[in-house]
Design a protein around this motif. Structure first.
Motif, PDB file in Angstrom:
ATOM      1  N   GLY A 157       4.958  -4.134 -10.018  1.00  0.00           N
ATOM      2  CA  GLY A 157       5.072  -5.270  -9.491  1.00  0.00           C
ATOM      3  C   GLY A 157       4.173  -5.703  -8.378  1.00  0.00           C
ATOM      4  N   GLU A 158       4.508  -7.228  -7.722  1.00  0.00           N
ATOM      5  CA  GLU A 158       4.235  -7.628  -7.426  1.00  0.00           C
ATOM      6  C   GLU A 158       3.906  -7.575  -5.622  1.00  0.00           C
ATOM      7  N   GLN A 159       2.871  -7.365  -4.823  1.00  0.00           N
ATOM      8  CA  GLN A 159       3.554  -6.422  -3.699  1.00  0.00           C
ATOM      9  C   GLN A 159       3.048  -8.142  -2.467  1.00  0.00           C
ATOM     10  N   GLY A 160       3.515  -9.048  -2.922  1.00  0.00           N
ATOM     11  CA  GLY A 160       3.626 -10.404  -1.756  1.00  0.00           C
ATOM     12  C   GLY A 160       2.637 -11.599  -2.848  1.00  0.00           C
ATOM     13  N   LYS A 161       1.957 -12.485  -1.317  1.00  0.00           N
ATOM     14  CA  LYS A 161       1.250 -13.009  -2.118  1.00  0.00           C
ATOM     15  C   LYS A 161       0.081 -13.186  -1.068  1.00  0.00           C
ATOM     16  N   ASP A 162      -1.140 -13.487  -2.463  1.00  0.00           N
ATOM     17  CA  ASP A 162      -2.709 -13.116  -2.394  1.00  0.00           C
ATOM     18  C   ASP A 162      -2.684 -13.160  -0.997  1.00  0.00           C
ATOM     19  N   THR A 166       0.154  -7.924   5.836  1.00  0.00           N
ATOM     20  CA  THR A 166       0.473  -6.798   6.913  1.00  0.00           C
ATOM     21  C   THR A 166       1.606  -6.847   7.206  1.00  0.00           C
ATOM     22  N   SER A 167       3.243  -7.573   7.297  1.00  0.00           N
ATOM     23  CA  SER A 167       3.623  -7.866   7.617  1.00  0.00           C
ATOM     24  C   SER A 167       4.821  -7.140   6.855  1.00  0.00           C
ATOM     25  N   ARG A 168       4.529  -6.353   5.799  1.00  0.00           N
ATOM     26  CA  ARG A 168       5.620  -5.783   4.493  1.00  0.00           C
ATOM     27  C   ARG A 168       5.347  -4.782   5.278  1.00  0.00           C
ATOM     28  N   LYS A 169       4.351  -3.959   6.506  1.00  0.00           N
ATOM     29  CA  LYS A 169       4.417  -2.807   6.336  1.00  0.00           C
ATOM     30  C   LYS A 169       3.994  -1.971   5.938  1.00  0.00           C
ATOM     31  N   HIS A 170       3.443  -1.793   4.238  1.00  0.00           N
ATOM     32  CA  HIS A 170       3.287  -0.816   3.464  1.00  0.00           C
ATOM     33  C   HIS A 170       2.944  -1.501   2.207  1.00  0.00           C
ATOM     34  N   ILE A 171       1.859  -0.926   1.474  1.00  0.00           N
ATOM     35  CA  ILE A 171       1.385  -1.001   0.374  1.00  0.00           C
ATOM     36  C   ILE A 171       0.851   0.355  -0.619  1.00  0.00           C
ATOM     37  N   TRP A 172       1.958   0.107  -1.519  1.00  0.00           N
ATOM     38  CA  TRP A 172       1.499   1.585  -2.478  1.00  0.00           C
ATOM     39  C   TRP A 172      -0.125   1.962  -3.158  1.00  0.00           C
ATOM     40  N   GLY A 173       0.442   3.214  -2.766  1.00  0.00           N
ATOM     41  CA  GLY A 173      -0.625   4.497  -3.123  1.00  0.00           C
ATOM     42  C   GLY A 173      -2.097   3.374  -4.601  1.00  0.00           C
ATOM     43  N   ALA A 174      -0.792   3.651  -5.620  1.00  0.00           N
ATOM     44  CA  ALA A 174      -1.159   3.856  -6.659  1.00  0.00           C
ATOM     45  C   ALA A 174      -2.117   2.329  -7.335  1.00  0.00           C
ATOM     46  N   GLY A 175      -3.534   2.568  -6.855  1.00  0.00           N
ATOM     47  CA  GLY A 175      -4.025   1.980  -7.653  1.00  0.00           C
ATOM     48  C   GLY A 175      -5.027   0.659  -5.749  1.00  0.00           C
ATOM     49  N   MET A 176      -4.320   1.443  -4.373  1.00  0.00           N
ATOM     50  CA  MET A 176      -4.842   1.122  -2.826  1.00  0.00           C
ATOM     51  C   MET A 176      -6.188   1.698  -2.962  1.00  0.00           C
ATOM     52  N   VAL A 177      -7.306   0.735  -2.643  1.00  0.00           N
ATOM     53  CA  VAL A 177      -8.061   0.244  -2.256  1.00  0.00           C
ATOM     54  C   VAL A 177      -8.190   0.295  -0.777  1.00  0.00           C
ATOM     55  N   SER A 178      -9.486   1.372  -0.084  1.00  0.00           N
ATOM     56  CA  SER A 178      -9.698   1.561   1.287  1.00  0.00           C
ATOM     57  C   SER A 178     -10.891   1.962   1.840  1.00  0.00           C
ATOM     58  N   ARG A 179     -11.209   2.376   3.015  1.00  0.00           N
ATOM     59  CA  ARG A 179     -12.314   3.216   3.775  1.00  0.00           C
ATOM     60  C   ARG A 179     -12.414   4.109   3.965  1.00  0.00           C
ATOM     61  N   LEU A 214      -2.610   2.472   9.784  1.00  0.00           N
ATOM     62  CA  LEU A 214      -3.555   1.657   9.806  1.00  0.00           C
ATOM     63  C   LEU A 214      -3.416   0.428  10.533  1.00  0.00           C
ATOM     64  N   ILE A 215      -1.753   0.043  10.401  1.00  0.00           N
ATOM     65  CA  ILE A 215      -1.587  -1.365  11.383  1.00  0.00           C
ATOM     66  C   ILE A 215      -1.764  -0.936  12.297  1.00  0.00           C
ATOM     67  N   LEU A 216      -0.931   0.198  13.239  1.00  0.00           N
ATOM     68  CA  LEU A 216      -0.994   0.746  15.260  1.00  0.00           C
ATOM     69  C   LEU A 216      -2.226   0.240  14.985  1.00  0.00           C
ATOM     70  N   HIS A 222      -3.797  -6.307   3.147  1.00  0.00           N
ATOM     71  CA  HIS A 222      -4.427  -7.374   1.763  1.00  0.00           C
ATOM     72  C   HIS A 222      -3.634  -7.074   0.457  1.00  0.00           C
ATOM     73  N   TYR A 223      -3.279  -7.801  -0.100  1.00  0.00           N
ATOM     74  CA  TYR A 223      -3.179  -7.772  -1.580  1.00  0.00           C
ATOM     75  C   TYR A 223      -3.223  -8.930  -2.631  1.00  0.00           C
ATOM     76  N   TYR A 224      -3.545  -8.411  -4.061  1.00  0.00           N
ATOM     77  CA  TYR A 224      -4.530  -9.182  -4.877  1.00  0.00           C
ATOM     78  C   TYR A 224      -4.450  -8.565  -5.806  1.00  0.00           C
ATOM     79  N   SER A 225      -3.855 -10.222  -6.104  1.00  0.00           N
ATOM     80  CA  SER A 225      -3.015 -10.291  -7.428  1.00  0.00           C
ATOM     81  C   SER A 225      -4.276 -10.683  -8.852  1.00  0.00           C
ATOM     82  N   ASP A 226      -5.763 -10.252  -8.018  1.00  0.00           N
ATOM     83  CA  ASP A 226      -6.252 -10.106  -9.745  1.00  0.00           C
ATOM     84  C   ASP A 226      -6.680  -9.035  -9.646  1.00  0.00           C
TER      85      ASP A 226
END
Length: 339
Positions: A157-162, A166-179, A214-216, A222-226
């Motif tokens: 599903g979605e993970q918020g608005k584009d 950060t207020s969600r406190k998490h995004i799931w690992g499947a497809g996650m992009v990071s540094r 990360l938040i701490l 961030h979330y991007y629907s594209d």
């Protein structure tokens, strides 16, 4: 510890345990990526001690990656759990950014390009989440209500608005992009509390722990629907028993995840006020001894460990998280208000 600066580019980390029945469309979606020549990228496949034909399938399809001039590196991690496999892949990654791909995730053909563009544009982003569409092995006549209710725990599903979520406190690992360097740094001196503790290895919620760290340290989610993936749901996962077991594993992780939520609460602006913090200490003490609700009692117990450092509630995990929090070398250098 000194970290070598990685080349600008993006590494796909694909982890699998006994994924022979799911792996082919996942591999196909990767080698069919449309990536501009200006973006350098690679694929690291990490076999998490599989006992089936997973490795054989990957080797059989290596030529398809070679034909597309996509570097494919095959690694092995014998320790059970995605956290260990992911850590292995990241340690070998060549590039500055990474994408987590599970063996049941099918990336849209522009995923690598858009993932790179989003994270490269904003140094405050710690991690990015994507839109995930469920693809059922056999589409049921009616999607069970319990699946719809729990679809986020299935990473669907979605993970918020584009934008900033950060207020969600998490995004799931499947497809996650990071540094890549950032991930290593957040766990190098301060190992995971989920997978390196005196209690047990919990095997889930590694993505949640990473996001909370990360938040701490003042990074944004961030979330991007594209950014789109398809998440394959085999028949054996579309059962109430599987859902119940999944929820139980996630709830088992709360004993650790609640520590992060507890310290996040204490760091909020409200409790920087000495009066409010003193009030919180008194109220938490009362709530702990008065409540009969196990979940609420656990959360108040966590707060007690932070609010009363010399008390019996101060366990090893709380002490380790406190040390992580006070390590200002990990704080986002682009923000001014360090702890």
């Amino acid at each position: 510890m000194v970290y070598l600066k990685r080349e600008i580019g993006i590494s796909i980390i694909l982890c699998s345990y006994n994924g022979e029945k799911k792996l082919l469309p996942t591999l196909r979606a990767i080698y069919q990526q449309n990536v501009p020549q200006t973006i350098h990228w690679e694929v690291l496949f990490v076999d998490n001690n599989s006992s089936d034909n997973t490795l054989k399938i990957v080797h059989e399809h290596q030529s398809l990656f070679s034909q597309s001039a996509i570097p494919l590196h095959i690694l092995k991690e014998n320790r059970a759990g995605k956290f260990h496999a992911l850590k292995k892949g990241i340690s070998e990654a060549k590039y500055s950014y990474f994408i987590i791909v599970d063996d049941d995730n099918w990336l849209a053909e522009d995923y690598v390009e858009k993932a790179f563009q989003h994270i490269h544009a904003n140094p405050n982003i710690g991690a990015i989440g994507s839109y995930s569409e469920a693809v059922f092995e056999n589409v049921p006549q009616e999607i069970p209500k319990w699946f719809t209710k729990n679809k986020e725990r299935y990473a669907v599903g979605e993970q918020g608005k584009d934008g900033n979520v950060t207020s969600r406190k998490h995004i799931w690992g499947a497809g996650m992009v990071s540094r890549t360097d950032l991930y290593e740094q957040l766990f190098a001196q301060h190992p995971s509390l989920l997978f390196d503790n005196d209690i047990e290895d919990i095997y889930v919620a590694e993505d949640t722990e990473f996001c909370l760290r990360l938040i701490l340290k003042k990074y944004e989610l961030h979330y991007y629907s594209d950014l789109k993936i398809k998440h394959f749901v085999p028949d054996d996962r579309l059962s109430y028993e599987y859902c119940r077991n999944l929820n139980q594993k996630i709830e088992n992780s709360f004993k650790i995840i609640d520590l992060y939520h507890g310290v996040s609460k204490l760091l909020s602006k409200k409790y920087q006020n000495p009066f409010e913090k003193k009030r919180l200490k008194i109220m938490t003490l009362l709530r702990y001894f008065c409540t009969l609700n196990k979940a609420k009692k656990q959360r108040n117990k966590v707060l007690m460990g932070f609010l009363y450092p010399s008390s019996k509630f101060r366990n090893k995990c709380i002490a380790r998280l406190d040390a992580f929090l006070k390590d200002n070398s990990l704080v986002n250098p682009n923000v001014e208000d360090h702890y």
